[in-house]
Design a protein around this motif. Structure first.
Motif, PDB file in Angstrom:
ATOM      1  N   LYS A   1       0.840  -1.207   0.000  1.00  0.00           N
ATOM      2  CA  LYS A   1       0.000   0.000   0.000  1.00  0.00           C
ATOM      3  C   LYS A   1       0.874   1.255   0.000  1.00  0.00           C
ATOM      4  O   LYS A   1       0.613   2.196  -0.758  1.00  0.00           O
ATOM      5  N   GLN A   2       1.926   1.250   0.822  1.00  0.00           N
ATOM      6  CA  GLN A   2       2.825   2.400   0.873  1.00  0.00           C
ATOM      7  C   GLN A   2       3.518   2.618  -0.474  1.00  0.00           C
ATOM      8  O   GLN A   2       3.650   3.757  -0.939  1.00  0.00           O
ATOM      9  N   LEU A   3       3.962   1.537  -1.098  1.00  0.00           N
ATOM     10  CA  LEU A   3       4.606   1.663  -2.404  1.00  0.00           C
ATOM     11  C   LEU A   3       3.636   2.186  -3.461  1.00  0.00           C
ATOM     12  O   LEU A   3       3.998   3.031  -4.289  1.00  0.00           O
ATOM     13  N   ALA A   4       2.405   1.709  -3.435  1.00  0.00           N
ATOM     14  CA  ALA A   4       1.404   2.171  -4.395  1.00  0.00           C
ATOM     15  C   ALA A   4       1.122   3.654  -4.206  1.00  0.00           C
ATOM     16  O   ALA A   4       1.010   4.408  -5.186  1.00  0.00           O
ATOM     17  N   GLU A   5       1.031   4.093  -2.961  1.00  0.00           N
ATOM     18  CA  GLU A   5       0.790   5.512  -2.686  1.00  0.00           C
ATOM     19  C   GLU A   5       1.973   6.350  -3.160  1.00  0.00           C
ATOM     20  O   GLU A   5       1.795   7.427  -3.743  1.00  0.00           O
ATOM     21  N   LYS A   6       3.182   5.871  -2.939  1.00  0.00           N
ATOM     22  CA  LYS A   6       4.376   6.597  -3.386  1.00  0.00           C
ATOM     23  C   LYS A   6       4.397   6.690  -4.914  1.00  0.00           C
ATOM     24  O   LYS A   6       4.729   7.735  -5.474  1.00  0.00           O
TER      25      LYS A   6
ATOM     26  N   GLU B   1       3.754   9.750  -9.900  1.00  0.00           N
ATOM     27  CA  GLU B   1       3.038   9.936 -11.164  1.00  0.00           C
ATOM     28  C   GLU B   1       2.455  11.344 -11.256  1.00  0.00           C
ATOM     29  O   GLU B   1       2.518  11.982 -12.309  1.00  0.00           O
ATOM     30  N   GLN B   2       1.914  11.828 -10.139  1.00  0.00           N
ATOM     31  CA  GLN B   2       1.370  13.188 -10.122  1.00  0.00           C
ATOM     32  C   GLN B   2       2.466  14.219 -10.373  1.00  0.00           C
ATOM     33  O   GLN B   2       2.270  15.182 -11.116  1.00  0.00           O
ATOM     34  N   LYS B   3       3.634  14.024  -9.767  1.00  0.00           N
ATOM     35  CA  LYS B   3       4.753  14.949  -9.981  1.00  0.00           C
ATOM     36  C   LYS B   3       5.217  14.920 -11.435  1.00  0.00           C
ATOM     37  O   LYS B   3       5.485  15.966 -12.035  1.00  0.00           O
ATOM     38  N   ILE B   4       5.264  13.747 -12.017  1.00  0.00           N
ATOM     39  CA  ILE B   4       5.676  13.627 -13.422  1.00  0.00           C
ATOM     40  C   ILE B   4       4.658  14.329 -14.322  1.00  0.00           C
ATOM     41  O   ILE B   4       5.042  15.023 -15.267  1.00  0.00           O
TER      42      ILE B   4
END
Length: 64
Positions: free
Chosen positions: A46-51, A56-59
């Motif tokens: 879950k933590q990896l998916a959130e990261k 993705e948002q930053k990109i």
């Protein structure tokens, strides 16, 4: 020496008791250790998916 019906019944009960005790130990291990480890793996996923979502948002912002 032949075993009587009562002897065989007593042996059967001993075996069944040993099997039940083993099953109880296995279930206790699964309940305490395996479930805990699975929960830890799920939390890490879950933590990896959130990261990855944040990255993705930053990109997307950089591309815009």
């Amino acid at each position: 020496m032949m075993l009587t019906k009562e002897d065989l019944q007593a042996i059967s009960e001993l075996i069944n008791g040993a099997v039940s005790a083993s099953e109880n130990r296995i279930m206790a291990y699964i309940e305490s250790d395996v479930k805990k480890e699975i929960r830890q793996i799920a939390d890490g996923h879950k933590q990896l998916a959130e990261k990855m979502d944040r990255m993705e948002q930053k990109i997307d912002k950089i591309q815009d």
